[in-house]
Design an enzyme around this catalytic site. Sequence first.
Site, PDB file in Angstrom:
ATOM      1  N   HIS A 338       0.834  -1.204   0.000  1.00  0.00           N
ATOM      2  CA  HIS A 338       0.000   0.000   0.000  1.00  0.00           C
ATOM      3  C   HIS A 338       0.873   1.261   0.000  1.00  0.00           C
ATOM      4  CE1 HIS A 338       0.633   1.102   4.278  1.00  0.00           C
ATOM      5  NE2 HIS A 338       0.598  -0.197   4.524  1.00  0.00           N
ATOM      6  N   CYS A 356       3.590  -4.695   6.414  1.00  0.00           N
ATOM      7  CA  CYS A 356       3.195  -4.416   5.032  1.00  0.00           C
ATOM      8  C   CYS A 356       4.394  -4.002   4.185  1.00  0.00           C
ATOM      9  CB  CYS A 356       2.146  -3.305   5.002  1.00  0.00           C
ATOM     10  SG  CYS A 356       0.571  -3.786   5.734  1.00  0.00           S
TER      11      CYS A 356
END
Length: 412
Positions: A338, A356
């Site tokens: 992201h 992430c």
Amino acid sequence: MPASRVHRRTPSRKAAWRALSAAALAGILALTACGSDSPGASWNDGKKDGGQQADSGPKQGGTITSPAADAKDVPASTTIAFTLENASDPSIELKSASGETVEGELQEDGKSWLPEGALEYATTYTATINATGADGKPTTSTSTFTTMAKPSKVVRVSSFLGDGQVVGVGMPLIVRFGRAVPKDYRDDVQARLFVRSTPHQEGIWHWASPTEVRFRPKEYWQAGTQIRYKLQTGGLPMGDGYYGRADVNVDVKIGPSLIMTVDNKTKKMTVTKDGKVVKTIPVSLGKKSTPSSSGTMVVIEKQRKTIFDTMDDPNPENRYRTPIDFAQRLTWSGQFIHAAPWSEGQQGRVNVSHGCVNVSMAMGEWLFGQTRIGDVITVKNTEEKLQNGNGWTDWNMSWEQYVKGSAIPYNG
């Protein structure tokens, strides 16, 4: 006292022969006395009381062996099984009592024929097998059976993908069942899951759980592959008196080959498209307390905007509620690719995320526009290994590991 022996005199061979000859002569005279309308003498082989018996030779043709002749309560998913004796070139015709023809095709085993879909419930059908005998003459045999009444206990069978979707080269075909399939029934169910790809690619089904089975090829799908798969489960017994609710047919296409490779040593992502490097992107991965997983994953879902909310985490340091742009899920545990504008200064140098793959806003938008569900990402050299089952980890297993999940022995 020993038993006495009785001695009988045996007639001489000549005397016996005279008696036999006299009896035969008397028989001939008796037949002659019956007149000229009496039938001539003939051999009797036990098949007829008399008369000439022609030798018809060995049996030739096909025989329907299943369903049995006049069988009742036959599952609507039935195949037509047959045997051949001194015959070749079999073909099957299946018609309902009203004369409606059922389409189908011979199976690879050369001993069965499968209708193209589930038969109607509570309906009588006649199966005919045509073949060519060893003498070159056509042969025909029929068998009639009746299907069962519509069952009250059914299992929903569904495909994660729908018609017309375009997906990445790592996309597994995912089939889910509304009820756990007992282990003893999984081979029968798997035998009714058909995959056809153009161009053809070797692959196999793998049971991820009692309610989910997936198919992947031996290598990544080739870009542009057309895939048609059929879940021919309507009326199929699934244990404990349950039957498959319906058949399912799906057509999908594989898009370009887009592969993302992230190396923790360099803190960079390399993006290749159809074998060519198209972008190198600085990244920030999980910090030591929340490391990213090393392994091969695929994009599970994409969200242009979302909110990451971990306020229920038992560790206060991991609690946050943050708006996120260009999110692409990789694991069920919450690892995504992201955009992270707050870490752009550390990307390419230091790991600061909660697991992430952080990229810049510009690169997040660009990457989001390139990827599809099923595109592959491999993360290397982090402190933690990806656990199989944490996402669509079909490619995190070797081919040898994957085939062990098949309910049918692999003969490739």
